[in-house]
Design an enzyme around this catalytic site. Structure first.
Site, short mmCIF file in Angstrom:
data_model
loop_
_atom_site.label_atom_id
_atom_site.label_comp_id
_atom_site.label_asym_id
_atom_site.label_seq_id
_atom_site.Cartn_x
_atom_site.Cartn_y
_atom_site.Cartn_z
N ASP A 39 -17.31 77.24 -26.08
CA ASP A 39 -16.87 76.26 -26.61
C ASP A 39 -15.30 76.01 -26.20
O ASP A 39 -14.61 77.34 -26.47
CB ASP A 39 -16.93 76.06 -28.05
CG ASP A 39 -16.75 74.52 -28.42
OD1 ASP A 39 -17.72 74.05 -28.90
OD2 ASP A 39 -15.61 74.03 -28.68
N ILE A 40 -14.89 74.82 -25.90
CA ILE A 40 -13.60 74.68 -25.45
C ILE A 40 -12.52 74.87 -26.57
O ILE A 40 -11.39 75.16 -26.32
CB ILE A 40 -13.36 73.25 -24.60
CG1 ILE A 40 -12.15 73.60 -23.74
CG2 ILE A 40 -13.23 72.11 -25.49
CD1 ILE A 40 -12.10 72.29 -22.64
N ASN A 97 -25.70 69.84 -34.43
CA ASN A 97 -25.42 68.22 -35.12
C ASN A 97 -25.98 67.29 -34.55
O ASN A 97 -26.27 67.25 -33.31
CB ASN A 97 -23.82 68.20 -35.07
CG ASN A 97 -22.97 69.21 -35.80
OD1 ASN A 97 -23.26 69.55 -36.75
ND2 ASN A 97 -21.89 69.68 -35.06
N GLU A 105 -20.92 65.03 -31.72
CA GLU A 105 -19.74 64.56 -30.91
C GLU A 105 -20.07 64.04 -29.06
O GLU A 105 -19.94 63.11 -28.82
CB GLU A 105 -18.44 65.17 -30.96
CG GLU A 105 -17.73 65.42 -31.94
CD GLU A 105 -17.22 64.26 -32.61
OE1 GLU A 105 -16.83 63.35 -31.95
OE2 GLU A 105 -16.75 64.03 -33.79
N VAL A 106 -20.91 65.21 -28.73
CA VAL A 106 -21.35 64.97 -27.30
C VAL A 106 -22.80 64.58 -27.45
O VAL A 106 -23.60 65.43 -28.12
CB VAL A 106 -20.92 66.42 -26.82
CG1 VAL A 106 -21.67 66.34 -25.47
CG2 VAL A 106 -19.58 66.91 -27.05
N HIS A 110 -27.40 70.24 -27.99
CA HIS A 110 -26.74 71.62 -27.81
C HIS A 110 -26.88 72.26 -29.09
O HIS A 110 -26.84 71.61 -30.29
CB HIS A 110 -25.17 71.71 -27.50
CG HIS A 110 -24.22 70.54 -28.34
ND1 HIS A 110 -24.69 69.16 -28.18
CD2 HIS A 110 -23.44 70.89 -29.24
CE1 HIS A 110 -23.56 68.67 -28.96
NE2 HIS A 110 -23.24 69.58 -29.73
N HIS A 112 -24.81 75.44 -31.29
CA HIS A 112 -23.68 76.24 -31.57
C HIS A 112 -24.13 77.39 -31.70
O HIS A 112 -24.92 77.61 -32.72
CB HIS A 112 -22.69 75.64 -32.57
CG HIS A 112 -22.03 74.46 -32.23
ND1 HIS A 112 -20.83 73.79 -31.77
CD2 HIS A 112 -22.88 72.94 -32.36
CE1 HIS A 112 -20.65 72.81 -31.76
NE2 HIS A 112 -21.76 71.86 -32.16
P1 AMP Z 1 -20.73 68.46 -31.44
O1 AMP Z 1 -19.82 67.82 -32.48
O2 AMP Z 1 -22.09 69.26 -32.41
O3 AMP Z 1 -21.28 67.23 -30.82
O4 AMP Z 1 -19.81 69.49 -30.59
C1 AMP Z 1 -19.53 69.13 -29.56
C2 AMP Z 1 -18.75 70.59 -29.03
O5 AMP Z 1 -18.29 70.56 -27.64
C3 AMP Z 1 -17.26 70.74 -29.75
O6 AMP Z 1 -17.23 72.10 -30.50
C4 AMP Z 1 -16.45 70.93 -28.69
O7 AMP Z 1 -15.24 71.62 -28.87
C5 AMP Z 1 -17.21 71.05 -27.49
N1 AMP Z 1 -16.78 70.57 -26.16
C6 AMP Z 1 -16.18 69.63 -25.66
N2 AMP Z 1 -15.91 69.49 -24.43
C7 AMP Z 1 -16.31 70.74 -24.01
C8 AMP Z 1 -15.81 71.33 -22.63
N3 AMP Z 1 -15.36 70.52 -21.67
N4 AMP Z 1 -16.24 72.67 -22.62
C9 AMP Z 1 -16.90 73.26 -23.59
N5 AMP Z 1 -17.05 72.94 -24.90
C10 AMP Z 1 -16.43 71.44 -24.89
#
Ligand code: AMP
Length: 125
Positions: A39-40, A97, A105-106, A110, A112
């Protein structure tokens, strides 16, 4: 911005761009079904994301629409990544999530993997 429920898959989301090689990632593991990368913005000493290569918005979408082979491949890969990270012994936490209230968010499914310290209560009180 949290993902709204039941949205169509957005091929411009950040994980789709990582899968296409348009953005870099710090890769941990890859096979036919999944990509795993750090994770970034890590929220634990070890914070790795495991994503399917196929386009699913969320666990809700994946669990309903993925094939048996994709579901098995993904599940086994999450376990494999935990073994690669050597967190089986001390333990770890899996989290996915889903949608707006889940805090997603994405909009690409995925899981974690958090590890590397005692992770405390499951949710803030
Ligand atoms: P979620 O809230 O479960 O959708 O988590 C999305 C996760 O993606 C967050 O923990 C972010 O820090 C992570 N994230 C977003 N962009 C990137 C990226 N380019 N590379 C790695 N992780 C990312």
């Amino acid at each position: 911005m949290a993902v709204k429920g039941n949205v169509p898959y957005d091929p411009q989301n950040v994980f789709a761009r990582i899968l296409r090689g348009e953005l870099p990632c710090n890769k941990v593991y890859e096979n036919d079904y999944v990509l795993a990368f750090h994770d970034i913005a890590p929220k634990a000493p070890i914070h790795v994301l495991v994503i399917p290569k196929a386009p699913y918005v969320s666990f809700a979408d994946f669990s309903q629409n993925a094939s048996e082979a994709e579901i098995t491949g993904f599940t086994r890969a999450v376990g494999q990544v935990a073994r690669i990270l050597q967190v089986d012994g001390p333990g770890y936490r899996l989290l996915s999530n889903v949608g707006e209230e889940g805090g997603q968010e994405v909009p690409h499914f995925h899981v974690h993997i958090f590890a590397g310290r005692a992770l405390g209560p499951m949710l803030p009180e």
